[in-house]
Design an enzyme around this catalytic site. Sequence first.
Site, PDB file in Angstrom:
ATOM      1  N   GLU A  80     -14.427 -30.357 -17.115  1.00 28.06           N
ATOM      2  CA  GLU A  80     -13.559 -31.124 -16.759  1.00 28.06           C
ATOM      3  C   GLU A  80     -13.173 -31.908 -18.261  1.00 28.06           C
ATOM      4  O   GLU A  80     -11.466 -31.905 -17.996  1.00 28.06           O
ATOM      5  CB  GLU A  80     -13.625 -31.869 -15.409  1.00 28.06           C
ATOM      6  CG  GLU A  80     -13.659 -31.440 -14.556  1.00 28.06           C
ATOM      7  CD  GLU A  80     -12.100 -29.454 -13.970  1.00 28.06           C
ATOM      8  OE1 GLU A  80     -11.269 -29.989 -14.463  1.00 28.06           O
ATOM      9  OE2 GLU A  80     -12.671 -28.294 -14.845  1.00 28.06           O
ATOM     10  N   SER A 351       1.403  -6.127  29.935  1.00 27.16           N
ATOM     11  CA  SER A 351       0.604  -6.751  31.799  1.00 27.16           C
ATOM     12  C   SER A 351       0.237  -7.793  32.308  1.00 27.16           C
ATOM     13  O   SER A 351       0.106  -7.630  33.774  1.00 27.16           O
ATOM     14  CB  SER A 351       0.374  -5.219  32.313  1.00 27.16           C
ATOM     15  OG  SER A 351       0.827  -4.202  32.172  1.00 27.16           O
TER      16      SER A 351
END
Length: 692
Positions: A80, A351
Amino acid sequence: MKRMRRKLIILITLLLFGTVVVYGATLPRDMQRKLENIQMASAVYDRNNQLIGNLYYYRRIWVDFAKFPKTLRDAVVAIEDARFYQHNGIDLRGMARAFYHNLVPGGAMEGGSTITQQLAKISLLNSERTLVRKVQDITLAMQIEQTYTKDEILTMYLNSVYLAHGNVGMEAASRYYFGKAASQLRLEEAALLAGLIRSPERYSPVKHPEIAKKRRNLVLKKMLEQQYITRAQYNAAVGSDIRLAKSNDLAAVGGYFLDYVRETLLKEGFDETDLRFGGYKIYTSLDLKHQKAAERTMLQLPKVAGAKTQPEGALVSLDPKTGEIIAMVGGRSYASSQYNRSTNSYRQPGSAIKPFVYATALEKGFTAASVFEDKPLTIQLDNGKTWSPENNDRIYRGRITLREALRNSVNTVAVQVLQQIGVDAVVEQLERMGVNSLVKTGLNNDLNLAPLSLGGLTKGVTPLNLTAAYVPFANLGVYIKPVAVKKVTDRQGNLVKQFKTVKQPALSPQTAYIMTVLLEDAVERGTGQRARIPGVPVAGKTGTTSDYTNAWFVGYTPDLVTSVWIGNDRQDQPMRSSAGNIGSAAAAGLWGSYMKQVVATGKPGQFKEPDGIVWANVNPNTGKAVPGFFSRNAYKEVFNEKNVPESGAYKIWKWFLPGRKPKQEATPSGEEAMPEADTEYGQSQQKQDVAE
């Protein structure tokens, strides 16, 4: 080209100016507080004071610098930020290369950030990739370097990077992937974790093991080139296979709920910065045992072979006595989709809306024994068209009671009931029970027969909303606004805010109890049979919309109200599998699977019968109360004592036996249980017909 050079000169000038300004300056005090408190993000606890997780980080375990092995620190630096220990927060060579590439028209945005810059972005900024944001993280990085040592910076970074599958920080990731603490990592394992930082999902060894291995080997190569490891160590590590922990039992629980808690607190006036960095202790309504059972249940959602998109689902459980949210799942998996369908997805209830129509009818003077004619209907609409609602099974039963109509989800009777009591009465009833998403204006609205009787609502309801609307049935008529957070304290335990429960009467206790009795019948002998739990009283209602785009079961025991919804994320996509259509029977089955895991063992409780309830024998042909010996087909029915439809014979019988209160002995006799239905006739299309 000249324009690009001009931009580059301006940018470098600004950068040099910024460098002069910030060089030697320390991080402002408010920024220091944020950075130093990133490990103090608010913790969330369940109703039994068990830790659920961190409000802003799905799973995170903070450890000190000494707990990270040197191989892991070296691996991260190698891949990194190779010059981490030499620069003052920015790497000018890397930045120059990245800035040039970013200015090339059509070129991809390039990184070039140091570990310190990445820490600034993770902790203090956002993830947008713009030149303005880049200048900000450069400035903050230089200030961070003047405030903290390299080891302190690296400690904060290693504890803050996201590493896929809900893991934040190296310690959490090490335990998740390898089943051990970071301090015990081997070289090749440390390299794999370091490789995840750049693109966690792409390099995940769980999802993409071959890609992860290539990335791991690249990290090892960088470590060799930078002389962190020997050639022998390199050869041994690159030749090793990836061995993950056999079971990821540490998978985080409650991701959807944690998001909902955060949204709730922000709406209540809490500042996001304080929630992120203030170290609050947030005590909630969730029960971890129930939540784990709910997440296991959602893994059982039906799958469609060969389909690119799979049906999603949601499950919500509430305590009917307090309104507390006991469990909440907003999809198959939080790791794959963070969209919370339980709170954000508005769907047609089908329903499952019918109990509200019948409850309104009971409040208006109808009874469970009221008789209707189940027959084909042709209704003249205001727009000149006609509408002919049909039953799901295309069967018409003739004269039936309201009880039978609800048990078997008879559409024609629901429509007739709504016609007689009126649309406005049902709308008012729904709103008293917490349904606040009805559409009342516009060409397509809910103030019509089809949407309110058969559930083809214009906007729809969320699973949380519909679950809460059923609470009054289980709570003797009292609606309670759902409760997620009970109280918040600071890190020392001092009370910051106590949350109050919001209640309102929605139904009479007698109507609520009668509806519970009818909904018990719907589970025992009607459309909800797959939700039955042996020895436990269960009441509930199924719901399926037309073309199988939504499937529901909302049901309750004396102690828990739960809804299960299944559907594709696109409202217009039907759910079909190799086994056929996916309807409400599937939802009822999942509901039963979840509830069997969480209902109390031993002797179950019973639904409380309030004062003012009368059980009487009824003639099913007339719907009127009669003496038990008077009609061979008589059955026991439940009534509000103020609304018993008395026959002449019943009045005489009652006159001779004053004060007698018949007890429930049986459900209607002489009727066979109906076969379990998978769906009711949905009404999205009928709603459109009405609107037109």
